[in-house]
Design an enzyme around this catalytic site. Structure first.
Site, PDB file in Angstrom:
ATOM      1  N   VAL A 110       0.563  -1.139  -0.095  1.00 14.38           N
ATOM      2  CA  VAL A 110       0.003  -0.264   0.332  1.00 14.38           C
ATOM      3  C   VAL A 110       0.349   1.124   0.060  1.00 14.38           C
ATOM      4  O   VAL A 110       0.534   1.688  -1.114  1.00 14.38           O
ATOM      5  CB  VAL A 110      -1.047   0.362   1.284  1.00 14.38           C
ATOM      6  CG1 VAL A 110      -2.258   1.502   0.934  1.00 14.38           C
ATOM      7  CG2 VAL A 110      -2.044  -1.245   1.249  1.00 14.38           C
ATOM      8  N   LYS A 127      -7.537  -1.019   9.304  1.00 14.50           N
ATOM      9  CA  LYS A 127      -8.385  -1.500   9.780  1.00 14.50           C
ATOM     10  C   LYS A 127      -8.362  -1.739  11.252  1.00 14.50           C
ATOM     11  O   LYS A 127      -8.938  -1.975  12.098  1.00 14.50           O
ATOM     12  CB  LYS A 127      -8.635  -2.201   9.165  1.00 14.50           C
ATOM     13  CG  LYS A 127      -8.366  -4.041   8.513  1.00 14.50           C
ATOM     14  CD  LYS A 127      -8.735  -4.464   7.511  1.00 14.50           C
ATOM     15  CE  LYS A 127      -7.281  -5.534   6.911  1.00 14.50           C
ATOM     16  NZ  LYS A 127      -7.654  -6.025   5.938  1.00 14.50           N
ATOM     17  N   ILE A 154     -13.215   1.984  -2.877  1.00 17.51           N
ATOM     18  CA  ILE A 154     -14.490   2.480  -2.346  1.00 17.51           C
ATOM     19  C   ILE A 154     -14.668   3.540  -1.531  1.00 17.51           C
ATOM     20  O   ILE A 154     -14.231   3.710  -0.417  1.00 17.51           O
ATOM     21  CB  ILE A 154     -15.705   1.334  -2.028  1.00 17.51           C
ATOM     22  CG1 ILE A 154     -15.951   0.002  -2.727  1.00 17.51           C
ATOM     23  CG2 ILE A 154     -16.820   1.886  -2.593  1.00 17.51           C
ATOM     24  CD1 ILE A 154     -16.597  -1.077  -2.851  1.00 17.51           C
ATOM     25  N   LYS A 213     -14.115  -4.433   9.893  1.00 17.04           N
ATOM     26  CA  LYS A 213     -14.565  -4.061   8.965  1.00 17.04           C
ATOM     27  C   LYS A 213     -15.573  -3.319   9.057  1.00 17.04           C
ATOM     28  O   LYS A 213     -15.425  -1.763   9.421  1.00 17.04           O
ATOM     29  CB  LYS A 213     -14.663  -3.833   7.233  1.00 17.04           C
ATOM     30  CG  LYS A 213     -12.790  -4.121   6.825  1.00 17.04           C
ATOM     31  CD  LYS A 213     -13.624  -5.083   5.665  1.00 17.04           C
ATOM     32  CE  LYS A 213     -11.794  -5.152   4.824  1.00 17.04           C
ATOM     33  NZ  LYS A 213     -11.686  -5.907   3.540  1.00 17.04           N
ATOM     34  N   GLY A 215      -6.497  -4.534  -3.524  1.00 17.22           N
ATOM     35  CA  GLY A 215      -5.770  -4.152  -4.317  1.00 17.22           C
ATOM     36  C   GLY A 215      -4.486  -3.005  -4.294  1.00 17.22           C
ATOM     37  O   GLY A 215      -4.897  -1.381  -3.555  1.00 17.22           O
TER      38      GLY A 215
HETATM   39  N1  HSE Z   1      -7.850 -10.128   2.392  1.00 16.66           N
HETATM   40  C1  HSE Z   1      -8.684  -8.494   2.565  1.00 16.66           C
HETATM   41  C2  HSE Z   1      -9.947  -8.585   1.440  1.00 16.66           C
HETATM   42  C3  HSE Z   1      -7.749  -7.413   1.921  1.00 16.66           C
HETATM   43  O1  HSE Z   1      -9.534  -9.590   0.608  1.00 16.66           O
HETATM   44  O2  HSE Z   1     -10.826  -8.241   1.370  1.00 16.66           O
HETATM   45  C4  HSE Z   1      -8.453  -5.882   2.024  1.00 16.66           C
HETATM   46  O3  HSE Z   1      -8.901  -5.539   3.547  1.00 16.66           O
END
Ligand code: HSE
Length: 406
Positions: free
Chosen positions: A16, A104, A135, A204, A301
């Site tokens: 990232v 996160k 997003i 999340k 990504g």
């Molecule tokens: N492993 C996580 C996913 C990566 O598949 O969404 C992104 O937070």
């Protein structure tokens, strides 16, 4: 000559972090137009050196070099994990530098206290990239939807598990086979636990639930089930019911407050979440005046995630000298138990238990049989509370599996 470029430091030059630098390089003109001034990466903190890298001269190994430089206004923490990221973020905020992060795990555990610390120091703490990757979700919640009473957020928040479920559905392949392929392709980690057990989606939704409630929703309080018990027979029944199986993370207001959970759900084809396939994420939000709105895009990504971090950097530069308010206090949120939530359940049992299924769950059950699946059948209950369902399930002689209906 006066140098009026905003100075940025990136902590962690991994996937990232290097993506953030790449977005700032590639879209320099767009970034500067959006921010109102050009941005310069002054430092990159990493344990490693990067000989030959375009930015090797910016690489430093000591956080104090960054924290003691009054020119640095914004810090992008893209290291991941709790420590030393938490200490670095706290020290940065205390030093009067704004922080944005894709982390996160850290935001779910400490986000609200970091927002409060940012407010105290009149700087900002933003974390757009921590949920839904690229997003633009958190900014929408914090801006375009701020005047709404948001009463429900439901999302597919984990790309890895959505990829696995999609492959199982479309190719009829077993969980373990698809997981192995996903690992080979880099869509799943070598240790897939955080994704397949639902822990990542749990972090999340904890962040989204905190934003929705304005309090700190502790991820440990969220009921979480992963996808490891889903098998290919479940998909055969699901198709017969015109449904997909999705790992949903949800946060809903109810008469007792609100509750939040992560679990696999059968989602009817007519619900747009049922058509979200592969590594994509989607989040459906309901506001009292707006009604339903849905966000869709890449939830992971390098470039997508980095783009969201850069959006935060721009926001911070545009709000220089001000704290960007985030609806998230450190006070602990009390969640209502899932027991009272009412829904239909899909249950698989051995084929000698049809009479018992009707006795226990009533004659209103909808029986589903597939010629290709021997020795068992499935049924869908009438709407029933989680608590009642659990009690009744114990009365069945044996159960092969169950899934909630959305
Ligand atoms: N492993 C996580 C996913 C990566 O598949 O969404 C992104 O937070």
């Amino acid at each position: 000559m006066e140098d009026n470029m905003a100075k940025v430091a990136v902590l962690g030059y991994g996937t990232v972090g290097s993506g953030v630098v790449e977005v700032l390089d590639t879209n320099a003109a767009e970034v500067s137009k959006s921010a109102g001034e050009a941005l310069e990466v002054k430092y990159i903190l990493d344990l490693r050196d990067f000989p030959g890298d375009k930015h090797e001269a910016q690489v430093v190994h000591d956080i104090d070099v960054i924290l003691n430089d009054p020119e640095v206004e914004v810090i992008c923490e893209t290291m991941g994990g709790i420590e030393p990221a938490l200490t670095f973020e706290k020290r940065a905020l205390e030093a009067g530098k704004s922080v944005c992060t894709s982390n996160k795990e850290l935001v779910a555990a400490h986000g609200p206290e970091l927002v409060e610390l940012a407010e105290k120091n009149n700087v900002s703490y933003l974390f757009e990239a921590s949920v839904g990757g690229g997003i633009p979700l958190l900014r929408s919640l914090n801006d375009s939807l701020k005047h709404e009473k948001v009463d429900s957020i439901t999302g597919i928040l984990n790309g890895t598990t959505n990829y696995i479920l999609t492959k199982m559905d479309k190719e009829g392949a077993a969980f373990e086979t698809v997981l192995k392929k996903a690992q080979e392709k880099g869509y799943a980690e070598r240790n897939p636990e955080a994704d397949v057990e639902g822990y990542d989606a749990c972090r999340k939704i904890a962040i989204l639930a905190s934003l929705m409630s304005g309090k700190h929703v502790h991820y440990e309080d969220i009921y979480t089930e992963g996808i490891t018990k889903i098998n290919i027979h479940d998909f055969e029944y699901a198709r017969a019911l015109n449904m997909s199986i999705k790992l949903l993370a949800m946060c809903k207001k109810n008469e007792n407050g609100f509750f939040t959970m992560v679990a696999p759900f059968l989602v009817p084809y007519e619900n747009p979440l049922a058509s979200v396939n592969g590594v994509f994420n989607a989040i459906s939000i309901h506001g009292n005046m707006l009604g339903d709105v849905m966000f869709y895009g890449k939830g992971a990504g390098k470039n997508a995630t980095a783009s969201a971090v850069v959006a935060d950097v721009i926001d911070i530069v545009k709000h220089k000298g001000k704290h960007i308010e985030i609806n998230m206090k450190a006070e602990k949120a009390v969640l209502s138990p899932k027991d009272n939530a009412v829904r239909n359940f899909f249950v698989r049992v051995s084929d000698d238990l049809e009479e018992q299924a009707r006795e226990v769950f009533g004659n209103g059950v909808e029986v589903v049989k597939r010629n290709s699946i021997h020795g068992e059948f499935a049924f869908v209950t009438e709407p029933i509370s989680e608590k009642d369902f659990e009690e009744k399930l114990w009365k069945m002689d044996s159960v092969k599996g169950y899934i909630r209906l959305y």
